[in-house]
Design an enzyme around this catalytic site. Structure first.
Site, short mmCIF file in Angstrom:
data_model
loop_
_atom_site.label_atom_id
_atom_site.label_comp_id
_atom_site.label_asym_id
_atom_site.label_seq_id
_atom_site.Cartn_x
_atom_site.Cartn_y
_atom_site.Cartn_z
N SER A 25 0.81 -1.21 0.00
CA SER A 25 0.00 0.00 0.00
C SER A 25 0.85 1.27 0.00
CB SER A 25 -0.87 -0.01 1.26
OG SER A 25 -1.57 1.21 1.37
N HIS A 27 0.04 5.61 -0.33
CA HIS A 27 -0.88 6.71 -0.58
C HIS A 27 -0.23 7.58 -1.64
CE1 HIS A 27 -4.52 7.80 1.49
NE2 HIS A 27 -4.27 9.07 1.22
N GLY A 59 -4.47 3.72 1.86
CA GLY A 59 -5.43 3.47 2.94
C GLY A 59 -6.73 4.25 2.80
N GLU A 165 2.40 0.02 11.87
CA GLU A 165 2.91 1.39 11.67
C GLU A 165 2.40 2.38 12.72
OE1 GLU A 165 3.22 -0.58 9.19
OE2 GLU A 165 4.87 0.15 7.96
N TYR A 167 -0.70 2.82 13.71
CA TYR A 167 -2.06 3.31 13.50
C TYR A 167 -3.03 2.70 14.54
CZ TYR A 167 -0.59 5.46 9.09
OH TYR A 167 0.02 6.26 8.16
N HIS A 253 5.31 5.11 12.84
CA HIS A 253 5.75 6.35 12.19
C HIS A 253 6.62 7.20 13.13
CE1 HIS A 253 4.01 5.86 8.36
NE2 HIS A 253 2.76 5.81 8.79
N ALA A 255 8.77 6.00 15.23
CA ALA A 255 10.00 5.27 15.59
C ALA A 255 11.22 6.08 15.16
CB ALA A 255 10.01 3.91 14.90
N CYS A 335 14.27 1.03 -7.75
CA CYS A 335 14.01 2.05 -6.73
C CYS A 335 15.26 2.21 -5.87
CB CYS A 335 12.83 1.60 -5.86
SG CYS A 335 12.69 2.55 -4.35
N GLN A 340 12.41 10.81 -2.39
CA GLN A 340 12.30 12.22 -2.76
C GLN A 340 11.02 12.58 -3.51
OE1 GLN A 340 16.88 12.48 -3.49
NE2 GLN A 340 16.00 14.40 -4.14
N ARG A 568 25.84 29.07 7.51
CA ARG A 568 25.65 30.46 7.94
C ARG A 568 24.27 30.67 8.55
NH1 ARG A 568 27.05 33.18 2.31
NH2 ARG A 568 25.42 31.69 1.83
N TRP A 583 15.90 13.39 9.07
CA TRP A 583 16.16 13.04 10.47
C TRP A 583 17.14 11.86 10.56
CZ3 TRP A 583 15.10 8.25 12.58
CH2 TRP A 583 14.25 7.40 11.86
P1 NAP Z 1 22.56 23.26 -1.14
O1 NAP Z 1 21.54 22.30 -0.64
O2 NAP Z 1 22.12 24.46 -1.85
O3 NAP Z 1 23.45 23.64 0.11
C1 NAP Z 1 24.50 24.53 0.01
C2 NAP Z 1 25.04 24.85 1.39
O4 NAP Z 1 26.08 25.77 1.24
C3 NAP Z 1 24.05 25.42 2.33
O5 NAP Z 1 24.27 24.84 3.61
C4 NAP Z 1 24.37 26.92 2.36
O6 NAP Z 1 24.05 27.29 3.67
C5 NAP Z 1 25.84 26.95 2.03
N1 NAP Z 1 26.24 28.07 1.17
C6 NAP Z 1 25.64 28.52 0.05
N2 NAP Z 1 26.33 29.56 -0.46
C7 NAP Z 1 27.39 29.75 0.34
C8 NAP Z 1 28.46 30.67 0.34
N3 NAP Z 1 28.58 31.61 -0.60
N4 NAP Z 1 29.37 30.60 1.34
C9 NAP Z 1 29.27 29.67 2.29
N5 NAP Z 1 28.26 28.77 2.35
C10 NAP Z 1 27.34 28.82 1.37
O7 NAP Z 1 23.55 22.53 -2.10
P2 NAP Z 1 24.20 21.09 -2.05
O8 NAP Z 1 24.46 20.61 -0.69
O9 NAP Z 1 25.35 21.21 -2.97
O10 NAP Z 1 23.12 20.18 -2.67
C11 NAP Z 1 22.64 20.43 -3.96
C12 NAP Z 1 21.41 19.61 -4.21
O11 NAP Z 1 21.78 18.26 -4.30
C13 NAP Z 1 20.38 19.69 -3.13
O12 NAP Z 1 19.47 20.72 -3.38
C14 NAP Z 1 19.76 18.37 -3.19
O13 NAP Z 1 18.61 18.41 -3.99
C15 NAP Z 1 20.77 17.46 -3.86
N6 NAP Z 1 21.24 16.49 -2.88
C16 NAP Z 1 20.38 15.96 -2.00
C17 NAP Z 1 20.81 15.06 -1.09
C18 NAP Z 1 19.85 14.45 -0.12
O14 NAP Z 1 20.25 13.96 0.88
N7 NAP Z 1 18.57 14.44 -0.39
C19 NAP Z 1 22.13 14.73 -1.02
C20 NAP Z 1 23.00 15.31 -1.91
C21 NAP Z 1 22.55 16.21 -2.82
P3 NAP Z 1 24.27 28.74 4.30
O15 NAP Z 1 23.94 29.69 3.19
O16 NAP Z 1 23.36 28.81 5.48
O17 NAP Z 1 25.69 28.77 4.71
FE1 SF4 Z 2 12.03 4.76 -5.01
FE2 SF4 Z 2 12.97 7.27 -4.87
FE3 SF4 Z 2 11.27 6.50 -6.78
FE4 SF4 Z 2 10.41 6.75 -4.29
S1 SF4 Z 2 11.19 8.39 -5.57
S2 SF4 Z 2 9.96 5.09 -5.69
S3 SF4 Z 2 12.17 6.01 -3.19
S4 SF4 Z 2 13.36 5.79 -6.48
#
Ligand code: NAP
Ligand code: SF4
Length: 677
Positions: A25, A27, A59, A165, A167, A253, A255, A335, A340, A568, A583
């Site tokens: 399931s 949603h 659900g 979960e 519920y 949820h 946990a 997957c 995301q 920052r 988290w």
């Molecule tokens: P971001 O999410 O835009 O983060 C950039 C970081 O750098 C922020 O913490 C920002 O915070 C800081 N920053 C920005 N400009 C700055 C500057 N001039 N000087 C100092 N600090 C600066 O970029 P990213 O971490 O490169 O990720 C890019 C994208 O990749 C994300 O949007 C995401 O979609 C994807 N991604 C996602 C995951 C995930 O876990 N879901 C993992 C990896 C990548 P402050 O401005 O507060 O300092």
């Molecule tokens: Fe899987 Fe990510 Fe697609 Fe969700 S978005 S089904 S977690 S690959």
């Protein structure tokens, strides 16, 4: 046949399921308020066409009290039956089966009418539930039976009663939320009374030839949850009450142990299903992080379960079963458990889809109809083989265009080649395998190690720039110091990094780099070791501890480096990460002793380290290296050069918008563009 167990029919006596795949399931957002049953019908029909044995809907509450939120999905009156027939007819026309999930949210309901066993507020919901009276409990049971009968009228093959979960039903079965002193609380017999009576009444309402799946919480993962003996007691009682199948539920949820994110090893929780299978005679279904046919086959072959549940993997690829059955498992779009586009959307009240398959839940939209042939085949050049370039190339070639894909690096993948190196993100390898195979199948000409120049691109009808991004270098005094590295230096070029590190920027990549730098090894096997992973998160595999976690300490392996993660902004770190995964990243890094510092201003870098000011106080972080993860700038220099020469250019992915660069947007944008190319 490569997957004989997976493809073996399951005879339930009164009906047969064509194979061992149950789509769990989920949603998706079409169920509520202005419900879109036409879209749900197309979505489920695509999965039935792809060969799934049996599916379970998102659900539906049996009454208003059980609504997830006001006007959420519900099936409680005959007037609500007719729209469901669109779903059941569409699924049956494709040879599939489908069950309706009966989900009463109890104290997880986001409204003031919520009810539960006791008046105990959940930590993840502002509304305090009302404790039900005996009469109130009887009415809930009536409502479950009524809803099941309505589901039968609607043409469903069965129902799934959601007992896990955290519920409503789960709130009765655990001491954590059930403090009653009457016949519905206290002993395990009393706490099991509600699910038993619901199953008995549902069975009576629907007759013998109707599937009743019960989703049993086999591992609550919260203090005050059930012990293994209590789980077994419940399972036996539910079997006796008339359930046809027991499906596995893992974790409430609320946990604090991750259960489905990408860092959870594949099939990590199937040990409970395997144990329970020895205790009951009805089929049991294993679930959570089963995303490949070989994993499912192995579980079935070793007797860990009778069926496997996959939900997100079938969002990612509706053809999963058919591909496995015809020996084309290398074509499965796997997957990667990123959440995301699916769960993160659901929890933000947006329609779900899939990062690797943007067609999911868009089955009826024109631009997402499967590869409509182009009116005129054209010669298209794509520059950059990251997610955007790959998605565009494959889609455009499937439509009949002659596509040439240029990539400066020696391999395809772009930013995914860094993501796949992060401990717990090994699944990204699968997406690269998928695209590699699709490039072959769709006949794209791939030119690796080739940095395309404007001159070389002149002969094409159109050029698509998917050239991606370059790391942003913030203006910090003396940033040229040799101890400063970019995340590309660390992840892609694997430059040596010292024992004490400051990370500038705490977005997704800052968190990823911190994870990479604090883990002992980056080898895949070590992070995917389920036993070690369970110990790290404090889960007792014997489930002697209530909920499998109460009083169990986390056994962290020590961090390999001292890491400071800085930003920052004054807010706590990681706020911008995924709703359902952020988290987990924060908890994992805390476990590795990462010091997270918000509200930082960067003063300079020198031999002493990184000089910062936090809340007016200067501080020197005596680090060996400073790794910059401060976002990116788009790379699209070719655009102007080509346009000046009169070439039609389109820009996709990070090259288009680097801010909020992410693979979800890149793949969606590229797929949509290819549909109109
Ligand atoms: P971001 O999410 O835009 O983060 C950039 C970081 O750098 C922020 O913490 C920002 O915070 C800081 N920053 C920005 N400009 C700055 C500057 N001039 N000087 C100092 N600090 C600066 O970029 P990213 O971490 O490169 O990720 C890019 C994208 O990749 C994300 O949007 C995401 O979609 C994807 N991604 C996602 C995951 C995930 O876990 N879901 C993992 C990896 C990548 P402050 O401005 O507060 O300092
Ligand atoms: Fe899987 Fe990510 Fe697609 Fe969700 S978005 S089904 S977690 S690959």
């Amino acid at each position: 046949m490569k997957y004989p167990r997976l493809l073996e029919p399951l005879d339930l006596g009164f009906t047969t399921i064509r194979n061992r795949v149950l789509m769990g399931s989920m949603h998706v957002g079409f169920e509520d308020r202005s419900a879109r049953f036409d879209k749900l019908a197309a979505y489920f029909a695509a999965r039935a066409r792809g060969g799934v044995g049996i599916m379970v809907t998102g659900g539906f509450s049996p009454n208003r009290e059980g609504w997830l939120y006001p006007f959420a999905s519900k099936l409680s009156s005959p007037g609500e039956v007719a729209p469901h027939r669109a779903i059941t007819l569409a699924v049956h026309a494709e040879g599939g089966k489908i069950c309706l999930q009966l989900l009463h949210a109890g104290r997880y309901s986001y409204h003031p009418l919520s009810v539960s066993a006791s008046a105990i507020k959940s930590p993840i919901n502002p509304f305090k539930p009302r404790a039900l009276s005996e009469r109130g409990i009887r009415r809930q049971i009536d409502d479950f039976a009524n809803a099941a009968a309505l589901a039968r009228d609607a043409g469903y093959d069965g129902v799934e009663i959601m007992g896990s979960e955290g519920y409503f039903i789960n709130q009765f079965t655990c001491r954590r939320t059930n403090r009653r002193t009457d016949a519905w609380g206290g002993s395990v017999e009393n706490r099991t009374r509600l699910p038993v009576e619901i199953v008995e009444r549902v069975r009576k309402a629907v007759g013998r030839d109707f599937i009743v799946i019960y989703r049993l919480s086999m591992l609550d993962l919260v203090d005050g949850g059930n012990t293994w003996d209590e789980v077994v007691y419940q399972a036996k009682a539910i079997e006796k009450a008339g359930a046809t199948i027991i499906n596995t539920g893992i974790g409430w949820h609320e946990a604090r142990v991750p259960t489905i994110v990408t860092s959870v090893p594949r099939a990590a929780f199937t040990f409970v299903t395997e144990r329970l299978r020895k205790e009951v005679r009805i089929p049991v279904v294993a679930t959570n992080r089963i995303n490949r046919p070989e994993v499912a086959e192995e579980l079935l072959a070793r007797g860990a379960c009778d069926m496997v549940s996959m939900a997100r993997p079938l969002l990612a690829d509706p053809e999963f079963v058919r591909k496995a059955a015809s020996g084309r498992e290398d074509e499965i779009n796997t997957c990667i458990a990123c959440n995301q586009a699916c769960l993160d959307h659901t929890f933000s009240m947006k329609t779900a889809s899939c990062l690797v398959n943007p067609r999911a839940c868009r089955e009826t939209e024109r631009s997402f109809l499967p590869a409509v042939p182009a009116r005129r085949s054209r010669r298209l050049a794509v520059v950059g083989a990251g997610p955007a370039g790959l998605a565009f190339s494959v889609e455009a070639a499937r439509r009949g265009h002659a596509v040439t894909l240029f990539e400066a690096a020696p391999d395809i993948g772009g930013q995914f080649n860094m993501a796949k190196k992060i401990p717990g993100k090994e699944e990204f390898v699968e997406t690269l395998r998928y695209f590699r195979r699709q490039l072959e199948l769709s006949g794209v000409t791939v030119k690796l190690g080739t940095r395309a120049t404007a001159d070389e691109l002149l002969g094409f009808d159109e050029v698509v720039l998917a050239t991606g991004v370059t790391p942003r270098m913030p203006r910090i005094p003396n940033i040229e110091h040799p101890k400063v590295l970019s995340y590309v230096d660390v992840l892609l070029h694997e430059k040596p990094v010292g024992k004490t590190v400051a990370i500038v920027g705490a977005g997704g990549i800052g968190f990823d780099v911190a994870t990479y730098l604090t883990h002992a090894t980056h080898a895949h096997s070590s992070t995917l070791d389920a036993k070690r992973w369970l110990a790290e998160w404090g889960v007792d595999p014997e489930v002697h501890a209530p909920g499998g976690v109460e009083g169990v300490a986390r056994q962290e392996s020590p961090p390999t480096r001292k890491v400071y993660l800085l930003q920052r902004k004054k807010e706590s770190l990681g706020k911008g990460l995924g709703r359902t995964s952020g988290w987990v990243h924060r908890a994992a890094l805390k476990g590795k002793g990462v010091e997270m510092i918000p509200g930082v201003s960067y003063d300079k870098v020198d031999d002493a380290g990184l000089h910062i000011t936090v809340r007016g106080a200067p501080r020197v972080l005596a680090v060996d290296n400073v790794v910059i993860c401060a976002g990116q700038e788009p790379l699209r220099a070719l655009k102007e050069q080509l346009e000046q020469r009169g070439v039609r250019v389109r820009v996709v992915g990070g090259a288009d918008v680097a801010a909020e660069l992410d693979a979800k947007r890149a793949i969606l944008q590229a797929t949509e563009l290819a549909a109109s190319a």
